[in-house]
Every structure is written in C-alpha cells, then in structure tokens.
Design a protein around this motif. Structure first.
Motif, PDB file in Angstrom:
ATOM      1  N   SER A 168       1.574   7.199   0.845  1.00 49.07           N
ATOM      2  CA  SER A 168       0.521   8.054   0.997  1.00 49.07           C
ATOM      3  C   SER A 168      -0.465   7.777   2.158  1.00 49.07           C
ATOM      4  CB  SER A 168      -0.241   8.770  -0.071  1.00 49.07           C
ATOM      5  OG  SER A 168       0.064   8.076  -0.466  1.00 49.07           O
ATOM      6  N   LEU A 169      -1.391   6.245   1.975  1.00 45.90           N
ATOM      7  CA  LEU A 169      -2.725   5.685   2.248  1.00 45.90           C
ATOM      8  C   LEU A 169      -2.550   5.103   3.641  1.00 45.90           C
ATOM      9  CD1 LEU A 169      -4.483   3.777  -0.986  1.00 45.90           C
ATOM     10  CD2 LEU A 169      -4.644   5.884  -0.075  1.00 45.90           C
ATOM     11  N   LEU A 193       0.948  -1.018  -0.033  1.00 45.06           N
ATOM     12  CA  LEU A 193      -0.090  -0.078  -0.116  1.00 45.06           C
ATOM     13  C   LEU A 193       0.706   0.888  -0.178  1.00 45.06           C
ATOM     14  CD1 LEU A 193      -3.051   0.029   0.239  1.00 45.06           C
ATOM     15  CD2 LEU A 193      -2.530   0.921   2.759  1.00 45.06           C
ATOM     16  N   TYR A 197      -4.754   6.500   6.869  1.00 49.89           N
ATOM     17  CA  TYR A 197      -5.550   5.593   7.969  1.00 49.89           C
ATOM     18  C   TYR A 197      -4.549   5.915   9.590  1.00 49.89           C
ATOM     19  CZ  TYR A 197      -6.472   1.442   5.009  1.00 49.89           C
ATOM     20  OH  TYR A 197      -7.426   0.687   4.534  1.00 49.89           O
TER      21      TYR A 197
END
Length: 298
Positions: A44-45, A41, A49
């Motif tokens: 940035s993602l 992943l 989270y």
C-alpha cells in the motif's frame, strides 16, 4: 547530418560534475541502510510512492522534453521533438498504470486475473503470455504493435502465476543495493530501469548517469524526490572511472547496464590485452549479478 549535429551538441553541453569517491561511498552506505526498509515496505505504501511519481512526471514533462531537445540540438518546431515526448515522459508515465495494477493484484491475490485469456502454448509446449495490448489506449498509441513474453521452458499455463511477482513471495526479504548504469539517448530508459529494480527486484538503487545524459539529473531528481528523500535512490554522475568504482564496490549487490556490448564486457571481464582471453574462457573479474540491455530486435 542529424547524427553529427547530435554528437556535436552533446559534447558541448555543460554536464554535472563527476561524483567523487567519498560521494559514492556515502551514497551506497545510505542505500545499504535503507534496503531492508524498502524491501519490506507494505505494498500500500509502495503504491502511494507511485501516485506521487505520476504527479511529478506530469509536472516536469515539458521541461523534460525541452531539456532533451536542447541536448540533441532539435530546433523549435521540429517534428522530432514529438519523438522526445514519446521516448521520454510519456514512456515513464505509461508504465505506471500497469505497474500499479500489478502491485494491487499482488496485494489482493488476484494475479491470475491479469493473464486470463492471454496465455497460450507454442507447438513445443513453451508458455507464452500476451502482455500488450491490454488497454484501449495501447491500440491507439501503439497501433499494430503486440508484445509477448515467452516463459522459461518448464513453466506451464497452470503454474504460471506461481512464477509471477516472485520478489513478493518472500518472507521478510533483506533487500539489496542495485546499481543502474543509465546511458543512451532515449531519456526514459534510466528511470524505467530504476522502477524495475525498485518494484520488480525489490532493491534500492544507485543510478549513475553517463555524461551523455547527465542533463537529465535535475529532472529525475525532481521526479523521484520522494524516493531520494526516503533513502531508496541516489543519483551519481561520471564516466568510465566512476562506473568502474561502482561496479567493483563491496556494497553493490546487483548491476544493470544499458549500453553497448563493449561496455558490458568491460564491466564483467575488464579491459586491456587480457580481457578478450578472459571473455573467451568466461572468467569474469566481478561476481556481482549483471543484467544488460545491449540492443534489440525490432
């Protein structure tokens, strides 16, 4: 007296039902399906989270402290309730800022900036990094406390950044399923271990809560709801029998335990009359990597 009260209160609390073998198998299978997705992943993602996590810690903080105080039998107005803030939601919230800062530095290629002016060498040449205090709030909330990390022999100040954030230097990592055995009466330890496995080790996590802290289950489910919904975390419950099934499960690729040395030895060397012999010979019954936090010098 306080210790007796705590033990009595904890033994009379209603705890979550133990996870069944079918539940365990299903949870680990779901994690195995998601492990590569999480490992690869984009940063940035993963930062997004963390932002959601911060908001939910704020939302549950008072309920978290109340649950811990109730579990330990701390009456209203007790100054010990203040300690539950410090070793509970505050500890988890506190780590989110430096964790996000580190991830951002990995993404930006500026890890060297994080340690600038904080590196020294001992007389024997071992490299040491001062990691706390780094913020003004550190000096207020942990006055007089400093933390150094001693690098492995052979790591030089010049080569230090090459050893930082090692997981993120891999190309297309396959991911892993890690088991965290969360125990103890410090309520932030289990979620902090989960964060370490997710972000530092890059693995998805099965967190088994011990009966002594199973009361945290609903709180942690809410805090980590996005991770759970995405398939990156599962919560499981139970005592030694559940722990034994988990530690010997084919889908578990790494184990972290917080507890006693006896618990560690039971996981690695088994139990019964031959366990001490196996330990003496260093003949583990499992070959899954195990990391442990079994006490501290402080």
């Amino acid at each position: 007296m306080r210790e007796r009260l705590y033990r009595r209160r904890m033994t009379t609390m209603t705890t979550h039902p133990d996870s069944t073998p079918a539940t365990i198998d299903a949870a680990l299978a779901a994690l195995a399906e998601s492990k590569t997705e999480w490992a690869q992943l984009p940063i940035s993602l993963k930062l997004a989270y963390l932002d959601g996590l911060r908001e939910r810690v704020d939302r549950v903080a008072e309920r978290w402290v109340e649950a811990a105080a109730t579990a330990k039998g701390l009456p209203e107005g007790s100054p010990l309730r203040g300690e539950e803030w410090q070793i509970g939601p505050w500890a988890l919230a506190y780590i989110l800022t430096p964790l996000a800062r580190t991830l951002q530095a990995v993404q930006d290629g500026t890890l060297a900036d994080l340690v600038e002016g904080r590196v020294r060498q001992r007389a024997d040449g071992q490299t040491v990094v001062r990691v706390m205090p780094t913020r003004a709030s550190d000096r207020v909330l942990a006055s007089g406390l400093s933390v150094d990390v001693w690098m492995e022999p052979g790591v030089t100040p010049e080569g230090l950044t090459d050893t930082m954030a090692a997981f993120y230097r891999q190309e297309d990592p396959p991911g892993a399923v890690s088991l965290v055995l969360g125990a103890g009466n410090v309520s932030s330890i289990a979620p902090l271990d989960v964060l370490h496995m997710l972000y530092a080790e890059g693995s998805v996590v099965a967190l088994k809560l011990n009966p002594v802290n199973a009361y945290l289950g609903p709180i942690l489910r809410e805090v980590f709801e996005e991770f759970i919904e995405s398939g990156y975390l599962r919560l499981l419950y139970g005592g030694a029998d559940v722990g034994e099934r988990l530690t010997r499960h084919d889908l578990v690729e790494a184990i972290h335990v917080t507890g006693s040395a006896a618990t560690h030895d039971a996981i690695v060397y088994g139990t019964g009359p031959d366990a001490a012999v196996r330990k003496e010979r260093d003949e583990p019954q499992i070959h899954t990597p195990v990391s442990s936090e079994l006490g501290g010098v402080s």
